[in-house]
Design a protein around this motif. Sequence first.
Motif, PDB file in Angstrom:
ATOM      1  N   ASN A   7      -0.536  42.121  27.552  1.00 25.65           N
ATOM      2  CA  ASN A   7       0.269  42.925  26.643  1.00 25.65           C
ATOM      3  C   ASN A   7       0.187  42.379  25.214  1.00 25.65           C
ATOM      4  O   ASN A   7       1.104  41.747  24.720  1.00 25.65           O
ATOM      5  CB  ASN A   7       1.725  42.924  27.140  1.00 25.65           C
ATOM      6  N   GLN A  63       5.573  42.400  47.754  1.00 23.36           N
ATOM      7  CA  GLN A  63       6.264  41.916  46.556  1.00 23.36           C
ATOM      8  C   GLN A  63       7.416  40.992  46.930  1.00 23.36           C
ATOM      9  O   GLN A  63       7.710  40.042  46.201  1.00 23.36           O
ATOM     10  CB  GLN A  63       6.794  43.098  45.719  1.00 23.36           C
ATOM     11  N   GLU A  78       0.954  42.426  40.086  1.00 21.53           N
ATOM     12  CA  GLU A  78       0.059  43.471  39.594  1.00 21.53           C
ATOM     13  C   GLU A  78      -1.034  43.799  40.616  1.00 21.53           C
ATOM     14  O   GLU A  78      -1.380  44.962  40.818  1.00 21.53           O
ATOM     15  CB  GLU A  78      -0.583  43.034  38.272  1.00 21.53           C
ATOM     16  N   ARG A 138       9.051  42.660  37.579  1.00 21.69           N
ATOM     17  CA  ARG A 138       7.716  42.928  37.048  1.00 21.69           C
ATOM     18  C   ARG A 138       7.036  44.051  37.816  1.00 21.69           C
ATOM     19  O   ARG A 138       6.276  44.831  37.263  1.00 21.69           O
ATOM     20  CB  ARG A 138       6.866  41.659  37.150  1.00 21.69           C
ATOM     21  N   ALA A 139       7.307  44.105  39.123  1.00 15.06           N
ATOM     22  CA  ALA A 139       6.601  45.068  39.959  1.00 15.06           C
ATOM     23  C   ALA A 139       7.157  46.477  39.818  1.00 15.06           C
ATOM     24  O   ALA A 139       6.401  47.440  39.752  1.00 15.06           O
ATOM     25  CB  ALA A 139       6.671  44.629  41.418  1.00 15.06           C
ATOM     26  N   PRO A 170       7.089  44.623  30.299  1.00 18.39           N
ATOM     27  CA  PRO A 170       6.960  43.167  30.506  1.00 18.39           C
ATOM     28  C   PRO A 170       8.008  42.377  29.734  1.00 18.39           C
ATOM     29  O   PRO A 170       8.559  41.399  30.240  1.00 18.39           O
ATOM     30  CB  PRO A 170       5.556  42.851  29.980  1.00 18.39           C
ATOM     31  N   GLN A 194      -1.486  51.712  35.317  1.00 20.42           N
ATOM     32  CA  GLN A 194      -1.894  50.597  34.466  1.00 20.42           C
ATOM     33  C   GLN A 194      -0.756  49.598  34.309  1.00 20.42           C
ATOM     34  O   GLN A 194       0.416  49.972  34.303  1.00 20.42           O
ATOM     35  CB  GLN A 194      -2.403  51.103  33.121  1.00 20.42           C
ATOM     36  N   GLU A 195      -1.113  48.330  34.257  1.00 23.93           N
ATOM     37  CA  GLU A 195      -0.116  47.273  34.137  1.00 23.93           C
ATOM     38  C   GLU A 195      -0.487  46.370  32.972  1.00 23.93           C
ATOM     39  O   GLU A 195      -1.630  45.930  32.856  1.00 23.93           O
ATOM     40  CB  GLU A 195      -0.079  46.426  35.415  1.00 23.93           C
ATOM     41  N   LEU A 196       0.489  46.085  32.113  1.00 21.72           N
ATOM     42  CA  LEU A 196       0.291  45.101  31.045  1.00 21.72           C
ATOM     43  C   LEU A 196       1.144  43.880  31.369  1.00 21.72           C
ATOM     44  O   LEU A 196       2.294  44.023  31.768  1.00 21.72           O
ATOM     45  CB  LEU A 196       0.706  45.692  29.699  1.00 21.72           C
ATOM     46  N   PRO A 240       8.579  48.644  35.424  1.00 21.72           N
ATOM     47  CA  PRO A 240       7.790  49.582  34.608  1.00 21.72           C
ATOM     48  C   PRO A 240       7.857  51.011  35.125  1.00 21.72           C
ATOM     49  O   PRO A 240       7.952  51.962  34.343  1.00 21.72           O
ATOM     50  CB  PRO A 240       6.368  49.036  34.706  1.00 21.72           C
ATOM     51  N   SER A 277       4.896  50.957  29.414  1.00 22.87           N
ATOM     52  CA  SER A 277       4.110  49.806  29.866  1.00 22.87           C
ATOM     53  C   SER A 277       4.072  48.695  28.834  1.00 22.87           C
ATOM     54  O   SER A 277       3.855  47.544  29.172  1.00 22.87           O
ATOM     55  CB  SER A 277       2.692  50.210  30.300  1.00 22.87           C
ATOM     56  N   THR A 278       4.307  49.022  27.563  1.00 26.88           N
ATOM     57  CA  THR A 278       4.401  47.968  26.558  1.00 26.88           C
ATOM     58  C   THR A 278       5.746  47.254  26.619  1.00 26.88           C
ATOM     59  O   THR A 278       5.831  46.034  26.530  1.00 26.88           O
ATOM     60  CB  THR A 278       4.216  48.556  25.149  1.00 26.88           C
ATOM     61  N   ARG A 311       9.301  54.285  33.240  1.00 28.72           N
ATOM     62  CA  ARG A 311       8.445  55.448  32.966  1.00 28.72           C
ATOM     63  C   ARG A 311       9.183  56.759  33.210  1.00 28.72           C
ATOM     64  O   ARG A 311       8.783  57.797  32.710  1.00 28.72           O
ATOM     65  CB  ARG A 311       7.193  55.397  33.840  1.00 28.72           C
TER      66      ARG A 311
END
Lengths: 391, 305
Positions: A169, B7, A205, B256-257, B277, A191-193, B260, B273-274, B264
């Motif tokens: 990222n 996970q 990921e 983390r899994a 994290p 997609q994964e950042l 996102p 996605s930015t 979304r």
Amino acid sequence: MRKTILAAGAAIILAAQPAAAQNKTIKIGFVSTFSGPTAVIGNDMRNSFELALDHMGRKMGGIPVEVIYEDDQQKPDVGKQKTEKLIESDKVDFITGYIWSNVLLASVKPAFDSKTFLISANAGPHQLAGEGCSPYFFSTSWQNDQTPQAMGLYMNQKGVKSVFLIGPNYAAGKDMLAGVSSTFKGKVVGQELTTWPSQLDFSAELAKAKASGAEAIFVFYPGAAGVQFLNQYVAAGLKGTMPLYTVFTVDELSLPLQKDNAIGVPGAQQWVNDLPGAENKKFVADYRKKYTGLRPTYYGAQAYDAAQLINSAVVATKGNLSDKAAVQKAMEKADFKSLRGGFKFGNNHFPIQNFYLQDVVKDADGQLSLKTVATIVKDDQDRFAGKCPMK
Amino acid sequence: MTLFIEQCLNGLQFGLLLFLLAAGLTLVFGIMDLVNLAHGSLYMIGAYFAATFSALTGSFLLGAVLALIATLVVGMVVEVVAMRRLYGRDHLDHVLGTFGLILFFNELVRLVWGPAGLALPLPGWLQQPIEIVPGVQYSAYRLSIIVVSLIVAGGLYVLVMRTRIGMLIRAGASNREMVGALGVNIQLLYTLVFGLGAALAGLAGLMQAPILTVQIGMGENILILAFVITVIGGIGSIRGALVAALFVGFIDTLGRAFFPDLLRMVLPSAAASTAAPALSSMLIYLLMAIVLIVKPEGLFSAGQR
């Protein structure tokens, strides 16, 4: 009579000016990463830059060259400070290096403001290729999107139907994923950042990629992170089931640590050590002779070309670097023999060049090395050049 | 469902690894009342030792055992040479002194091993994934981390709750003046506890080494998590460290899994996605804040173990 003498005197003083302005040394600032896990990349760039200077007799246009190396610690704020220091207190004529796009983006402003020519030897963020292009910026590498675009084309050739994208990222990570998505014709399933550069555990990921049902994985992890990613990819049992397509993840620096994990993982590149051409053969041979046990990488080849680009401008302007417009014009000509063969600048000062498919093979001496397999795309110009106001 | 199981295992593995790091930290903090920022340096030293010894001996297991012993020794030496001078001083002095140790260890590692970092390759039998339930493949190495950590956690429980040394350790955590007044050689006890803490950190480091790079400063990021765990679990409590470490491991990995995807639903994909994290790495601090509001002493404070 007095007036004539005055006028003549003035003329003589003016005529003498260019000679007085001539440099006693050419000062070059070199910002790269020389500490931490990615210091190997910075060292490779420095090695190749030094080799280029050796080949020139450590002089450009007859003027001795002095290089000041600065460590950016892979941190944008440190990179910016070092750049400012080189410009303001060392008063360098040129500044080059820059592995990381986020470090480069933080550092360009002091260079542009002071009209110091900055040649990126690696990072190629899209911001500097499009609206943010500058007469004082040149690249001897590529625009970030170009290499993954080539990989996307190759994946089309292979008939890949769906892909899962993973990358870090930060500026370059986002460019890389956007690049591959722009040419890949199949479906991007997800997609994964990941947090960069601190996150090195990619278990979450990889599990998501596996569960996404995609046919393949595309990944971009430069330096040590690429070694970790590949380890974890193999340990997760994905090597046989989800083929990996990469850019900048498998290279001559990471291969000794990746070993067999990297076999069968294709990558795209604009320079590979086995490219034909007398200059390139000499570069590779001399590098391996000077730095025993090491092999040059594309990072180094780009730094070598950066030295040549600077040299070509110094020679063309006869060392008169105060005429910025003349220096810019000389650099735009790219009047030097690039290690990668064909290479010329587009309107935004990014190269127009070929991209090749590379594969991992066992070398004559039994070691793993990268081999050019095919040309994916010829004379490629980046997709942001049209947005750059320079003509 | 398969993804969720996988996970959860990742979360369990990360949580148990954090427990090893936090257990040593909480022991030293709780018993010796010493804020040890250099705990992460011992984690790094463990990883470097393991990479060196396994390269020398050619065996991963032998290298790991030697590294463990070496880290224990380094820990005891550090206690005798440096830490001893810090007891009874202000916490701020601890922070300054142990921060100096971080710089010292980073520079020492740079001198001895160079700046590039090392790789610790796994033996073949640990590299292959294994099928844990039909259809779910999982990394054998990560599974072995879970097993080793559980054994160590069990061993620590027995040591602290069922032995004489453990009794003294617990007593020292609650009231060290009293333990000293009863004629216990508190100095020796401290050296042992610090060595034990160092060995636990070293174990965490060497087990993490094959997954991550062995590099200078590798302990600093993860140490922040260990401190968060110590605070959540209650200072000086091994059980608290275990519970909090599992919480943090699960929240970090599952965040983390799955975060996102949740994001979304409300944000455009690219923005999600930015941002994800960054936001998901904030979740554990949120947990810490909530725990501090509800139970300022932490989940299991030293008094009520």
